[in-house]
Design a protein around this motif. Structure first.
Motif, PDB file in Angstrom:
ATOM      1  N   GLN A 132     -17.208 -54.114  -7.881  1.00  0.00           N
ATOM      2  CA  GLN A 132     -17.587 -54.819  -6.654  1.00  0.00           C
ATOM      3  C   GLN A 132     -16.781 -56.103  -6.613  1.00  0.00           C
TER       4      GLN A 132
ATOM      5  N   PRO B  80     -15.988 -53.102  -2.233  1.00  0.00           N
ATOM      6  CA  PRO B  80     -15.751 -52.247  -3.397  1.00  0.00           C
ATOM      7  C   PRO B  80     -14.260 -52.110  -3.674  1.00  0.00           C
TER       8      PRO B  80
ATOM      9  N   ASP C 135     -18.620 -47.370 -13.321  1.00  0.00           N
ATOM     10  CA  ASP C 135     -18.688 -48.796 -13.021  1.00  0.00           C
ATOM     11  C   ASP C 135     -18.129 -49.661 -14.140  1.00  0.00           C
TER      12      ASP C 135
END
Length: 306
Positions: free
Chosen positions: A110, A116, A79
């Motif tokens: 995101q 996404p 992430d």
């Protein structure tokens, strides 16, 4: 070390010295999208075996679609925000025959619309760019990496904090080969390309502009043989316009990629009154892979683990 940037359409191997300079390179038109896993393994093994003897046994770091679910070995996404140390910590060790390789993980985020987004390969180029960034750029910069799936990346305080993907490259290829918009032999034409970019200044929608590639030919406004150039301008112009609206006007855009693509995007940015700086994608990828290998070897020797 050996840095391999293996994407959907091409295999690029570069031998990088301790200064981060490319001293040997091999490019093959063997992409992940149209090759079986066996074909990919054969390509990698044969290419390494054919290297000059002094390069054999060097650490191998691979990035790009090679680590996707259609590549040699699927690596996880990590992430945002992402910095070099996090990427180095998540290098994945993978053997191909007798070769001991390390694959760079992908990155995910995101998007603003709640959707996404992912990248593979571009993160290594960004790390290469980061090493020559000024203090101001290191604090905050907007990067564009044009390609099959172009990336627009927000870089802050030494980290990749956000990005989004534009499908322009693959869409262009598909429309050129699978639609009525482009047919026959094509030549690049700067006038048609510029007209395509400027078409986005009109108050209409993109799907209509795409179709104008054909309707303009029927109306005699441009030749059939420059349809691809016009279509390229339409798609790149739409992408640049959307990015400038998203990230704000006045930001200097760092373009990282192949020379012909970088030049095309620089033209579009200039037409929209923006400013850009060009960076060689292959060199940035090599230096980024070298940085990851060096960071990894601080606590884990690549040669020892091999």
């Amino acid at each position: 070390m050996i840095a391999i940037d293996w994407g959907s359409t091409n295999f690029r191997l570069q031998v990088v010295n301790t200064l981060g300079d490319i001293i040997y390179s091999v490019i093959r038109p063997i992409g992940i999208n149209h090759s079986s896993r066996t074909e990919l393994e054969v390509c990698l093994i044969n290419t390494i075996e054919q290297l000059p003897k002094q390069f054999l046994g060097m650490p191998i770091v691979m990035s790009g679609a090679v680590g996707s679910n259609v590549g040699l070995y699927e690596t996880p996404y990590i992430d945002c925000p992402v910095n070099p140390c996090r990427l180095a910590e998540h290098l994945v060790n993978f053997r191909v025959g007798e070769l001991n390789t390390y694959i760079v993980p992908g990155i995910k985020t995101q998007a603003r619309a709640g959707l996404p987004d992912v990248m593979r390969g571009e993160e290594t180029q960004i790390l290469g760019w980061m090493q020559q960034a000024t203090k101001t750029e290191f604090k905050e910069a907007l990067l564009c990496l044009p390609g099959t799936h172009s990336k627009w990346v927000l870089f802050k305080r030494g980290e990749i904090v956000d990005f989004y993907t534009a499908f322009s490259g693959e869409l262009f290829e598909g429309l050129c080969t699978q639609s009525l918009l482009v047919s026959g032999a094509q030549v690049h034409d700067d006038v048609a390309f510029h007209q395509g970019i400027k078409a986005n200044l009109m108050n209409t929608f993109l799907l209509n502009l795409i179709f104008s590639t054909r309707s303009r030919v029927l109306a005699g406004l441009h030749g059939k043989n420059v349809s691809a150039a016009y279509l390229s301008g339409v798609l790149i112009g739409a992408e640049v316009k959307a990015a400038i609206n998203l990230y704000g006007k006045g930001k200097k855009i760092h373009l990282i990629g192949a020379d012909h693509l970088v030049d095309s995007y620089a033209t579009a940015i200039q037409i929209y009154n923006g400013k850009s700086i060009k960076h060689q994608g292959a060199l940035m990828a090599a230096r980024g892979a070298s940085l990851l290998a060096n960071l990894f070897s601080v606590n884990h020797s690549l040669e020892r683990r091999a």
